[in-house]
Scaffold this active site. Structure first.
Site, PDB file in Angstrom:
ATOM      1  N   LYS A   1      -1.224  -1.449  -4.075  1.00  0.00           N
ATOM      2  CA  LYS A   1      -2.251  -0.149  -4.502  1.00  0.00           C
ATOM      3  C   LYS A   1      -1.448   1.198  -4.217  1.00  0.00           C
ATOM      4  O   LYS A   1      -0.854   1.286  -3.137  1.00  0.00           O
ATOM      5  CB  LYS A   1      -3.497  -0.249  -2.836  1.00  0.00           C
ATOM      6  CG  LYS A   1      -4.274   0.853  -2.756  1.00  0.00           C
ATOM      7  CD  LYS A   1      -5.256   1.397  -2.138  1.00  0.00           C
ATOM      8  CE  LYS A   1      -5.711   2.540  -1.906  1.00  0.00           C
ATOM      9  NZ  LYS A   1      -6.921   2.512  -0.290  1.00  0.00           N
TER      10      LYS A   1
ATOM     11  N   ILE B   1      -9.538   0.367  -5.466  1.00  0.00           N
ATOM     12  CA  ILE B   1      -9.943   0.113  -4.387  1.00  0.00           C
ATOM     13  C   ILE B   1      -9.934   2.135  -3.374  1.00  0.00           C
ATOM     14  O   ILE B   1      -9.068   2.852  -3.787  1.00  0.00           O
ATOM     15  CB  ILE B   1      -8.656  -0.072  -2.799  1.00  0.00           C
ATOM     16  CG1 ILE B   1      -8.171  -1.249  -2.815  1.00  0.00           C
ATOM     17  CG2 ILE B   1      -9.193   0.310  -1.560  1.00  0.00           C
ATOM     18  CD1 ILE B   1      -6.664  -1.842  -2.065  1.00  0.00           C
TER      19      ILE B   1
ATOM     20  N   TYR C   1       0.737  -1.043  -0.062  1.00  0.00           N
ATOM     21  CA  TYR C   1      -0.110  -0.187  -0.282  1.00  0.00           C
ATOM     22  C   TYR C   1       1.319   1.280  -0.050  1.00  0.00           C
ATOM     23  O   TYR C   1       1.567   1.441   0.745  1.00  0.00           O
ATOM     24  CB  TYR C   1      -0.853  -0.355   1.320  1.00  0.00           C
ATOM     25  CG  TYR C   1      -1.797   0.973   0.927  1.00  0.00           C
ATOM     26  CD1 TYR C   1      -2.319   1.941   0.141  1.00  0.00           C
ATOM     27  CD2 TYR C   1      -2.332   1.037   2.525  1.00  0.00           C
ATOM     28  CE1 TYR C   1      -2.765   3.016   0.762  1.00  0.00           C
ATOM     29  CE2 TYR C   1      -3.782   2.032   2.465  1.00  0.00           C
ATOM     30  CZ  TYR C   1      -3.774   3.208   1.920  1.00  0.00           C
ATOM     31  OH  TYR C   1      -4.473   4.382   2.188  1.00  0.00           O
TER      32      TYR C   1
END
Length: 294
Positions: free
Chosen positions: A163, A206, A135
Site C-alpha cells: 500500500k 485502501i 505499508y
C-alpha cells in the site's frame, strides 16, 4: 484479495474516562460498509489509531472484527510496530485469530537502513503463513520503501502487496513497474490518487474516505472496471469536498465526527491528545454532509 475498495475502519471509542473500545459501534460500521459493497475491512490502520491502542486492545478488537465480518469480505489487520519482535508477536496473534492479510507498516520514529528494513520484513514474513501487505507512508514514518527494497521483498512468497500512501505518483508508478511479473499487487493509499493509480495498474485502494462516502469510492472502482472513465473521473473529483474538511482537525477526528453526524455509527472521539471538533467545525462538517446529501 488485494483489489477493490478496502476500508481502513476508524476504531470506535466510548466517551468515557477510559476511551474504551465500542464494539457495538464497530459492528454497525462494518455492516454498513459491507452493505455498501466494500471489498475488505482493515482494522488498526492509521485512521484506526493503531498508534494509541495497546496490544491487548488490538487483539481484542481484531478478534471482534474478524468474528463479526464472518468471512463476508477479507480482513486486513495492521500488525506493524517499531520492533521486529513486537511486529512478529502481533502478526502471529492476528494469524491465530483468523486474519486474512497482515498489513505491516515500516518501523517509525527510528530510520532503519535498507538492509535492516529487508531483514525486518523477511523475519516477519517467515514467522507467519498469511499474505503480507507492506505499508508505505513516509510522511508519518520518514521512511520511503525504495525500489531496491521492494525488489528484494517481492521475492518472498507471502509478501504479496504494498500500500503506497506517499502521495507521489512517480513512487507509485515505480512500485507498479517492479510488481510486473511477480505476485505483488499495488494498492493506492492516497485517496486523491485512486484513479491515477488504477490507470497505472494498481489493483485497488485502501481509502479512509470510504468510511463515510462509501458509495462514491465503490462507484469509482466499479466505473473504472466497467470502462466508464468519464464517470470514474467525476467520482474521483467528488472525494475532494470531504478531503477539504478533513484538514480541519488532527487525523482521524474529523472523519470520526463525520461518520457520527452522518448517523452511520457512534464511533466516538479520537483518543487524546487529539481533541474533538468545536461547534464551528461541526457546522463545516454538516455542510459537507449536506453536499453529499447524507
Amino acid at each position: 484479495m488485494f483489489e477493490g475498495i478496502i476500508t481502513p475502519i476508524v476504531t470506535p471509542f466510548h466517551r468515557d474516562t477510559e476511551e474504551s473500545l465500542n464494539i457495538d459501534a464497530m459492528k454497525n460500521l462494518v455492516d454498513h460498509l459491507i452493505d455498501k459493497g466494500v471489498s475488505g475491512i482493515f482494522p488498526l490502520g492509521s485512521n484506526g489509531e493503531f498508534h494509541v491502542i495497546n496490544n491487548e486492545e488490538k487483539m481484542q478488537f481484531t478478534k471482534e472484527v474478524i468474528t463479526h465480518v464472518n468471512k463476508r469480505v477479507p480482513v486486513y489487520v495492521g500488525t506493524g510496530a517499531c520492533s521486529t519482535k513486537e511486529t512478529i508477536e502481533l502478526s502471529k496473534k492476528a494469524e491465530e485469530l483468523g486474519a486474512d492479510v497482515l498489513s505491516v507498516i515500516t518501523p517509525y520514529f527510528i530510520r532503519p537502513s535498507e538492509d535492516e528494513l529487508i531483514t525486518h520484513y523477511t523475519s516477519v514474513a517467515e514467522s507467519v503463513k498469511l499474505p503480507i501487505l507492506l505499508y508505505n507512508i513516509p510522511k508519518n514514518t520518514r521512511i520511503n520503501i525504495s525500489k531496491r527494497v521492494l525488489k528484494e521483498l517481492a521475492k518472498i512468497d507471502n509478501i504479496q502487496g504494498i500500500k503506497d500512501s506517499s502521495g507521489d505518483i512517480d513512487n507509485l508508478a515505480g512500485y507498479i513497474e517492479i510488481a510486473k511479473g511477480t505476485q505483488l499487487k499495488v494498492l493506492v493509499g492516497s485517496d486523491s490518487k485512486i484513479l491515477a493509480g488504477y490507470q497505472l495498474g494498481a489493483t485497488g485502494a485502501i481509502a479512509g474516505t470510504s468510511n463515510l462516502i462509501t458509495e462514491i469510492l465503490v462507484g469509482l472502482d466499479a466505473a473504472y472496471r466497467a470502462g466508464d472513465l468519464s464517470k470514474a473521473e467525476q467520482l474521483q473529483q467528488e472525494i475532494e469536498e470531504l478531503r477539504s474538511v478533513l484538514k480541519l482537525g488532527t487525523v482521524p477526528v474529523i472523519l470520526k465526527r463525520s461518520v457520527e453526524l452522518a448517523g452511520i455509527a457512534e464511533v466516538g472521539p479520537a483518543r487524546g491528545p487529539v481533541r474533538e471538533p468545536n461547534s464551528e467545525t461541526d457546522q463545516r462538517i454538516k455542510a459537507m454532509l449536506s453536499y453529499y446529501q447524507i
